[in-house]
Design a protein around this motif. Structure first.
Motif, PDB file in Angstrom:
ATOM      1  N   UNK A 177      19.099  17.619  -3.288  1.00 25.24           N
ATOM      2  CA  UNK A 177      19.122  18.236  -4.616  1.00 25.24           C
ATOM      3  C   UNK A 177      17.970  17.760  -5.495  1.00 25.24           C
ATOM      4  N   UNK A 178      17.781  16.439  -5.582  1.00 31.36           N
ATOM      5  CA  UNK A 178      16.794  15.907  -6.525  1.00 31.36           C
ATOM      6  C   UNK A 178      15.609  15.237  -5.844  1.00 31.36           C
ATOM      7  N   UNK A 179      15.618  15.204  -4.502  1.00 32.06           N
ATOM      8  CA  UNK A 179      14.519  14.577  -3.796  1.00 32.06           C
ATOM      9  C   UNK A 179      14.715  13.075  -3.629  1.00 32.06           C
ATOM     10  N   UNK A 180      13.762  12.431  -2.963  1.00 34.50           N
ATOM     11  CA  UNK A 180      13.808  10.978  -2.755  1.00 34.50           C
ATOM     12  C   UNK A 180      13.161  10.303  -3.966  1.00 34.50           C
ATOM     13  N   UNK A 181      13.987   9.633  -4.770  1.00 29.87           N
ATOM     14  CA  UNK A 181      13.499   9.083  -6.037  1.00 29.87           C
ATOM     15  C   UNK A 181      12.791   7.746  -5.865  1.00 29.87           C
ATOM     16  N   UNK A 182      13.127   6.998  -4.810  1.00 30.49           N
ATOM     17  CA  UNK A 182      12.535   5.669  -4.611  1.00 30.49           C
ATOM     18  C   UNK A 182      11.867   5.611  -3.236  1.00 30.49           C
ATOM     19  N   UNK A 183      10.633   5.152  -3.246  1.00 30.17           N
ATOM     20  CA  UNK A 183       9.891   5.050  -1.987  1.00 30.17           C
ATOM     21  C   UNK A 183      10.559   4.055  -1.051  1.00 30.17           C
ATOM     22  N   UNK A 184      10.424   4.316   0.264  1.00 32.38           N
ATOM     23  CA  UNK A 184      10.970   3.401   1.265  1.00 32.38           C
ATOM     24  C   UNK A 184       9.996   2.241   1.458  1.00 32.38           C
ATOM     25  N   UNK A 185      10.525   1.054   1.696  1.00 32.54           N
ATOM     26  CA  UNK A 185       9.688  -0.112   2.016  1.00 32.54           C
ATOM     27  C   UNK A 185       9.594  -0.211   3.540  1.00 32.54           C
ATOM     28  N   UNK A 186       8.360  -0.267   4.072  1.00 32.70           N
ATOM     29  CA  UNK A 186       8.173  -0.226   5.532  1.00 32.70           C
ATOM     30  C   UNK A 186       7.167  -1.273   5.984  1.00 32.70           C
ATOM     31  N   UNK A 187       7.245  -1.562   7.298  1.00 32.86           N
ATOM     32  CA  UNK A 187       6.204  -2.348   7.985  1.00 32.86           C
ATOM     33  C   UNK A 187       5.817  -1.553   9.237  1.00 32.86           C
ATOM     34  N   UNK A 237       0.847  -1.176   0.000  1.00 29.35           N
ATOM     35  CA  UNK A 237       0.000   0.000   0.000  1.00 29.35           C
ATOM     36  C   UNK A 237       0.892   1.239   0.000  1.00 29.35           C
ATOM     37  N   UNK A 238       0.656   2.151  -0.939  1.00 31.27           N
ATOM     38  CA  UNK A 238       1.441   3.383  -1.011  1.00 31.27           C
ATOM     39  C   UNK A 238       0.928   4.357   0.043  1.00 31.27           C
ATOM     40  N   UNK A 239       1.826   4.858   0.890  1.00 37.40           N
ATOM     41  CA  UNK A 239       1.454   5.785   1.961  1.00 37.40           C
ATOM     42  C   UNK A 239       2.497   6.889   2.047  1.00 37.40           C
ATOM     43  N   UNK A 240       2.188   7.960   2.759  1.00 42.62           N
ATOM     44  CA  UNK A 240       3.145   9.017   3.030  1.00 42.62           C
ATOM     45  C   UNK A 240       3.424   9.054   4.520  1.00 42.62           C
ATOM     46  N   UNK A 299       3.120  -6.302   4.447  1.00 45.26           N
ATOM     47  CA  UNK A 299       2.803  -7.145   5.612  1.00 45.26           C
ATOM     48  C   UNK A 299       4.090  -7.644   6.236  1.00 45.26           C
ATOM     49  N   UNK A 300       4.052  -7.861   7.547  1.00 45.99           N
ATOM     50  CA  UNK A 300       5.267  -8.263   8.260  1.00 45.99           C
ATOM     51  C   UNK A 300       5.773  -9.620   7.785  1.00 45.99           C
ATOM     52  N   UNK A 301       4.865 -10.499   7.346  1.00 44.76           N
ATOM     53  CA  UNK A 301       5.284 -11.843   6.917  1.00 44.76           C
ATOM     54  C   UNK A 301       6.131 -11.812   5.633  1.00 44.76           C
ATOM     55  N   UNK A 302       6.010 -10.737   4.858  1.00 46.88           N
ATOM     56  CA  UNK A 302       6.791 -10.619   3.614  1.00 46.88           C
ATOM     57  C   UNK A 302       7.970  -9.659   3.751  1.00 46.88           C
ATOM     58  N   UNK A 303       8.200  -9.129   4.938  1.00 47.74           N
ATOM     59  CA  UNK A 303       9.167  -8.063   5.136  1.00 47.74           C
ATOM     60  C   UNK A 303      10.582  -8.458   4.718  1.00 47.74           C
ATOM     61  N   UNK A 304      11.083  -9.588   5.189  1.00 51.62           N
ATOM     62  CA  UNK A 304      12.455  -9.979   4.883  1.00 51.62           C
ATOM     63  C   UNK A 304      12.629 -10.253   3.389  1.00 51.62           C
TER      64      UNK A 304
END
Length: 628
Positions: A39-49, A4-7, A90-95
């Protein structure tokens, strides 16, 4: 894998200790990564749980990006209230997500970096801007930009893993792309990857054994403040192991010493004396005066007679020594021959005095002061410059003239520039190559004739391939002819190259040989024709009206040149003067069609000339197949 894409608020993000797959620190320092994000911003979203701590999230992929953002927060460079893009898993797919991102992430190829840096600089970005954007140092950007100036052919070889990075850096020692390609083409497949060999070819290192150093003396160089370095593995007395750091100082000292000799020559009455560091033969642009015969004095005649008597006695002693049945004394034989050489040199020195330049000759002629290949002073006397031709002609008519003389050729501006000569002859070479590639019978005859010449002639040839002493050398036609690849010959050669590239089974384990053994004779002859064809060489640097081996091959193949090449704006007309355009249209079409070109601007004249020549078979003399 669903997400899910979030900010997210960067202040409520922490690096996951449980699910972060990257354990080895990256080579890019955090401050540089922070500069890039700023300079150019964050180009790739972070993956989080979701974190167990209420309102927080753990970063499972992008931990260094988060640390860099925290640096920006601490420095006050992160905009107030700005959120960070994230993908919630989901936490089960995190690693699995963390491993996948780190393993599959592909770095930009350095060749692409070179071109990207250059493009940004051309858009007005500073080196510091580019460094910040890519998260690297300014030094890295400068190095990349220098490497980005290598010839396109070498850059492609690097992309194709045919050249290592350190070899590419060695080629970048010079900005002369023509020189880079020339060195690459002249080296075998191993040496063209060796930085040491490449540097030696591009910029010859000056050692204490160099001819200029022999002339000025190593002590004089060091006394003038010149530094040296020494090869730790070379013997103390090995001059090739002593490297001179200041090449410019060596040149200055050499020229200064040569100027002293030049000054003494003008004091002796010569009209001029020039110095040069070049050791090549004197250009044929000079004419010459020849010394007048002078009788030897009685004293000189007596000296020659005495020396000649000693010469005969020495030759007699050497002959006796060589005729002895027992082994002659080698040291005695060498000593006698050394004496003989010295005697003959003395005789020549005296006899040289029976010819001398007159004062009249010296008034119109001059000298070139230089060094030979061993660093010995070499004075070329009695030269007439092109600008002194008229004066020499006048003096020839006088009663006390300059005597026997050969005048320099009248200097005329060449019809075609050197660059255009190279372009046209490169295209002519390609046409012969393409024709030969489609004629296996002639290619076989040419190959056999070449091998016969090498076998029955003198010299040794490098070994390679499957134990055969045969090697090939190909001229980089595209480097001299930008229009080559789009020409009919270029397209034909590319077609044949592609055909065999698709057919042959390559491999370092002898795949080509296995493939060849399975083919019939006709197929091998067709391939041989192509391999022989691409070795045809014919690029020239100056115009010549003489037929050469390229013309001989073209005549043998019955090449109809207008079927392969025509004078268009791109191939010829835009590269010559407007006066030449008028001359060309007069020859190829008619004087009536050429007349209006005189009043046109160059671009318009080129277009009109191209239309006038369309459908004609006109060729510049360089492209004409000359008869032997």
């Amino acid at each position: 894998m669903k997400h899910k894409a979030i900010e997210l608020d960067p202040r409520k993000l922490v690096v996951s200790e449980q699910y972060q797959a990257r354990k080895t620190a990256s080579q890019t320092p955090l401050p540089q990564l922070a500069d890039s994000i700023a300079t150019v911003g964050l180009l790739h979203a972070l993956a989080v749980v979701k974190s167990k701590k209420r309102g927080f999230h753990e970063v499972i992929a992008g931990g260094r990006r988060l640390q860099a953002i925290h640096l920006l927060l601490d420095d006050g460079r992160w905009p107030e209230g700005q959120l960070v893009a994230g993908n919630l898993y989901d936490e089960e797919n995190a690693l699995l997500v963390s491993i996948t991102e780190n393993v599959q992430r592909e770095q930009m190829h350095p060749a692409d970096e070179f071109e990207a840096f250059a493009e940004l600089i051309s858009q007005g970005k500073t080196i510091e801007d580019v460094a910040a954007a890519f998260g690297v140092t300014a030094t890295v950007v400068r190095r990349r930009l220098r490497l980005g100036r290598v010839a396109p052919a070498l850059m492609q070889a690097y992309r194709d893993n045919e050249l290592p990075l350190d070899a590419l850096m060695a080629y970048a020692m010079t900005d002369d792309q023509e020189r880079q390609v020339q060195v690459y083409s002249n080296l075998n497949m191993w040496d063209r990857k060796s930085p040491r060999v490449i540097r030696g070819m591009i910029e010859e290192a000056m050692t204490a054994n160099h001819r200029l150093v022999h002339f000025i003396g190593l002590d004089a160089y060091q006394a003038a403040g010149g530094g040296v370095t020494r090869d730790l593995f070379a013997d103390e007395d090995d001059l090739n192991g002593i490297y001179l750091i200041d090449r410019a100082l060596v040149d200055r000292l050499t020229l200064s010493k040569l100027q002293e000799t030049a000054a003494s020559l003008t004091a002796q009455g010569w009209a001029w004396a020039e110095v040069t560091l070049d050791s090549e033969p004197v250009s044929n642009r000079y004419g010459r005066v020849y010394p007048e015969p002078v009788d030897l004095t009685p004293e000189q005649q007596a000296t020659v007679a005495k020396l000649q008597t000693q010469e005969k006695l020495l030759m007699h002693d050497i002959a006796i020594l060589e005729d002895e049945e027992e082994k002659a004394d080698e040291d005695e034989w060498e000593a006698l021959n050394q004496q003989l050489d010295e005697l003959q040199e003395q005789i020549r020195a005296v006899e040289d005095q029976c010819a001398a330049y007159t004062d009249s000759q010296k008034k119109v002629a001059g000298c070139i002061v230089r060094l030979d290949y061993q660093g010995v002073l070499d004075i070329v006397e009695g030269l007439i410059r092109p600008e002194d031709r008229a004066q020499a002609q006048e003096q020839q008519q006088d009663a006390d003239g300059v005597g026997r003389v050969s005048l320099p050729a009248v200097k005329t501006r060449p019809t075609h520039s050197e660059r255009l000569v190279r372009q046209l002859t490169a295209n002519k070479t390609a046409i012969v190559q393409a024709a030969l590639a489609n004629n296996p019978k002639v290619a076989l005859a040419v190959l056999v004739a070449q091998l016969a010449r090498r076998h029955f002639g003198a010299g040794y040839y490098s070994y390679g391939g499957f134990g055969l002493g045969i090697s090939t050398s190909c001229e980089p036609l595209a480097a001299d002819a930008p229009d080559f690849q789009e020409s009919r010959a270029g397209q034909e050669l590319a077609r044949i190259e592609q055909h065999w590239g698709d057919v042959i089974t390559p491999g370092s384990d002898g795949g080509e040989l296995a493939w060849a053994l399975s083919q019939d004779t006709e197929t091998l002859l067709e391939l041989l024709a192509y391999l022989v064809a691409v070795t045809v060489q014919g690029i020239q640097h100056q115009e010549s009206s003489q037929a050469n081996t390229l013309d001989q091959l073209a005549e043998l193949l019955n090449i109809q040149m207008p079927e392969w090449w025509r004078a268009t704006g791109e191939t010829y007309l835009s590269h010559v003067s407007k006066d030449r355009l008028v001359e060309v249209v007069s020859e190829g079409a008619s004087p009536e069609q050429a007349a209006p070109l005189v009043r046109m601007k160059k671009k318009e004249a080129v277009d009109v000339a191209e239309q006038a020549l369309a459908g004609t078979d006109w060729l510049p003399s360089i492209m004409v197949i000359k008869q032997n």
